[in-house]
Design an enzyme around this catalytic site. Sequence first.
Site, PDB file in Angstrom:
ATOM      1  N   TYR A 139      34.843 -18.355 -63.961  1.00 30.48           N
ATOM      2  CA  TYR A 139      35.252 -19.087 -64.703  1.00 30.48           C
ATOM      3  C   TYR A 139      36.114 -19.936 -63.833  1.00 30.48           C
ATOM      4  O   TYR A 139      36.030 -21.223 -64.723  1.00 30.48           O
ATOM      5  CB  TYR A 139      36.283 -19.130 -66.356  1.00 30.48           C
ATOM      6  CG  TYR A 139      35.291 -18.708 -67.188  1.00 30.48           C
ATOM      7  CD1 TYR A 139      34.077 -17.207 -67.564  1.00 30.48           C
ATOM      8  CD2 TYR A 139      34.411 -19.525 -68.209  1.00 30.48           C
ATOM      9  CE1 TYR A 139      33.374 -17.334 -68.495  1.00 30.48           C
ATOM     10  CE2 TYR A 139      33.760 -19.345 -69.127  1.00 30.48           C
ATOM     11  CZ  TYR A 139      32.804 -18.278 -69.614  1.00 30.48           C
ATOM     12  OH  TYR A 139      32.064 -17.910 -70.718  1.00 30.48           O
ATOM     13  N   LYS A 191      34.026  -3.675 -64.418  1.00 28.07           N
ATOM     14  CA  LYS A 191      32.290  -3.345 -63.145  1.00 28.07           C
ATOM     15  C   LYS A 191      33.277  -3.482 -61.538  1.00 28.07           C
ATOM     16  O   LYS A 191      32.473  -3.881 -60.572  1.00 28.07           O
ATOM     17  CB  LYS A 191      32.044  -4.557 -63.600  1.00 28.07           C
ATOM     18  CG  LYS A 191      30.552  -4.378 -62.662  1.00 28.07           C
ATOM     19  CD  LYS A 191      29.308  -3.812 -62.937  1.00 28.07           C
ATOM     20  CE  LYS A 191      28.225  -3.323 -62.720  1.00 28.07           C
ATOM     21  NZ  LYS A 191      27.344  -2.346 -63.154  1.00 28.07           N
ATOM     22  N   ASP A 225      28.522  -2.839 -68.435  1.00 31.42           N
ATOM     23  CA  ASP A 225      26.932  -1.942 -69.080  1.00 31.42           C
ATOM     24  C   ASP A 225      26.229  -1.304 -69.695  1.00 31.42           C
ATOM     25  O   ASP A 225      26.734  -0.909 -71.134  1.00 31.42           O
ATOM     26  CB  ASP A 225      25.963  -1.788 -68.360  1.00 31.42           C
ATOM     27  CG  ASP A 225      26.401  -1.195 -66.667  1.00 31.42           C
ATOM     28  OD1 ASP A 225      28.035  -0.568 -66.906  1.00 31.42           O
ATOM     29  OD2 ASP A 225      25.676  -1.245 -65.855  1.00 31.42           O
ATOM     30  N   ASP A 249      33.323 -13.108 -72.881  1.00 32.85           N
ATOM     31  CA  ASP A 249      32.474 -13.862 -72.940  1.00 32.85           C
ATOM     32  C   ASP A 249      31.241 -13.014 -73.715  1.00 32.85           C
ATOM     33  O   ASP A 249      30.814 -13.384 -74.834  1.00 32.85           O
ATOM     34  CB  ASP A 249      32.554 -14.815 -71.832  1.00 32.85           C
ATOM     35  CG  ASP A 249      31.286 -16.220 -72.449  1.00 32.85           C
ATOM     36  OD1 ASP A 249      31.251 -16.947 -73.897  1.00 32.85           O
ATOM     37  OD2 ASP A 249      29.998 -16.819 -72.096  1.00 32.85           O
ATOM     38  N   ASP A 253      29.818 -11.980 -77.838  1.00 36.72           N
ATOM     39  CA  ASP A 253      29.189 -12.539 -78.567  1.00 36.72           C
ATOM     40  C   ASP A 253      28.577 -11.164 -79.411  1.00 36.72           C
ATOM     41  O   ASP A 253      27.986 -11.495 -80.219  1.00 36.72           O
ATOM     42  CB  ASP A 253      27.940 -13.360 -78.432  1.00 36.72           C
ATOM     43  CG  ASP A 253      28.909 -15.375 -78.435  1.00 36.72           C
ATOM     44  OD1 ASP A 253      29.618 -15.001 -78.870  1.00 36.72           O
ATOM     45  OD2 ASP A 253      27.072 -15.470 -78.005  1.00 36.72           O
TER      46      ASP A 253
HETATM   47 MG    MG Z   1      30.694 -17.653 -75.961  1.00 34.22          MG
END
Ligand code: MG
Length: 354
Positions: A139, A191, A225, A249, A253
């Site tokens: 980000y 990762k 993953d 992020d 979700d």
């Molecule tokens: Mg989001």
Amino acid sequence: MDPAASSGNSSSNSSGGGAIPATLIPGDGIGPEIMDATLQVLDALGAPFAWETQQAGMAALEASGDPLPEATLDSIRRTGLALKGPLTTPVGGGFRSVNVRLRELFQLYANVRPARTLVPGRYENIDLVLVRENVGGFYVAHDYYIAVGDDPRAVAVSTGTNTRADCLRIARFAFEYALRNGRRKVTVVHKANILKALTGIFLEAAREVAADYAGRVEMDDRIVDACAMQLVLDPWKFDVLLCTNLFGDILSDQIAGLVGGLGLAPGANIGEHAAVFEAVHGSAPDIAGKGIANPVALMLAAGLMLEHVGRQDLAQRMRTAIDRTLNEDNVRTGDLKGKAGTREFAQAVVRRLG
Ligand code: MG
Ligand code: NAI
């Protein structure tokens, strides 16, 4: 009050005694609708906030030519506390995400996103908390094109940054959170097999902090993953997830999906000097202005804000009222296969509080 009515000007409105100054940003798209609904419920609760209404995002751009006006920043500097509707960020070109700028400016380094089953659906008894590093990683977005020949965008480059200090800070936050909230385990998501430096430093810092909590909070780790798959197959084996910015992020979700979707998922952005509370979802332009958005995520975010100022009692009363509205009165919005509109849902919660 109607948050949509104020454009750029600050207005104050105390809803209850012992007023705590707080900034209120209605936001874009469905923002003003769900904010109205949330304020109705906060008023009925007698929540102790004295609101300063400010603009940000497209609403601010249209009103004052600046998606993040100085007046809004000043207000948050003063109050150190904000309830924020979703803000639209243009895809591709346009201005840089106002959400990301707010997190950087106020060093809101911890993003806390709880996912608890409110409406039993595909999964029951989900109770997860995702703690996301909120200021670093990809980000930071040193994100640009390199020209080759006559193609100005022949190569796309993105660089992420994680500092050891930031990794230690968010890891300590996650373990402290686990301890204070009676949680047994922190799973570090990374990762480090591929992004060996960028996410390796994150894992390393988490291990260092975990040693201080040995015997009190467990730690394990997952590659992102594999973690995504296991969250679908057996979400109950997780407790607190500690993630780098981008993975957090994405997985937040996903865990919102485990508990009935984005309409139910709240989030807190917490720093040393300020905290901003919001829904996980965005401005939902596809349903904006229709009066059908689910206001629960923003209401629950306001609940996290009440807890933040020490009013666990009011937060619990609100959650119970929402739970009964959804499950006993069967008043639900369309995303939960119900027929209620945003306003109707808010009125039903207010009745439950009465
Ligand atoms: Mg989001
Ligand atoms: P979105 O979260 O706005 O919408 C995704 C889907 O979920 C849509 O179908 C939408 O109708 C539905 N949805 C979202 N919230 C809902 C609610 N409360 N009730 C019922 N349905 C709901 O994500 P999208 O479409 O990718 O992004 C739209 C805009 O929001 C973009 O400009 C994006 O940058 C911004 N955004 C802002 C955030 C923030 O302010 N914190 C967070 C995420 C996105």
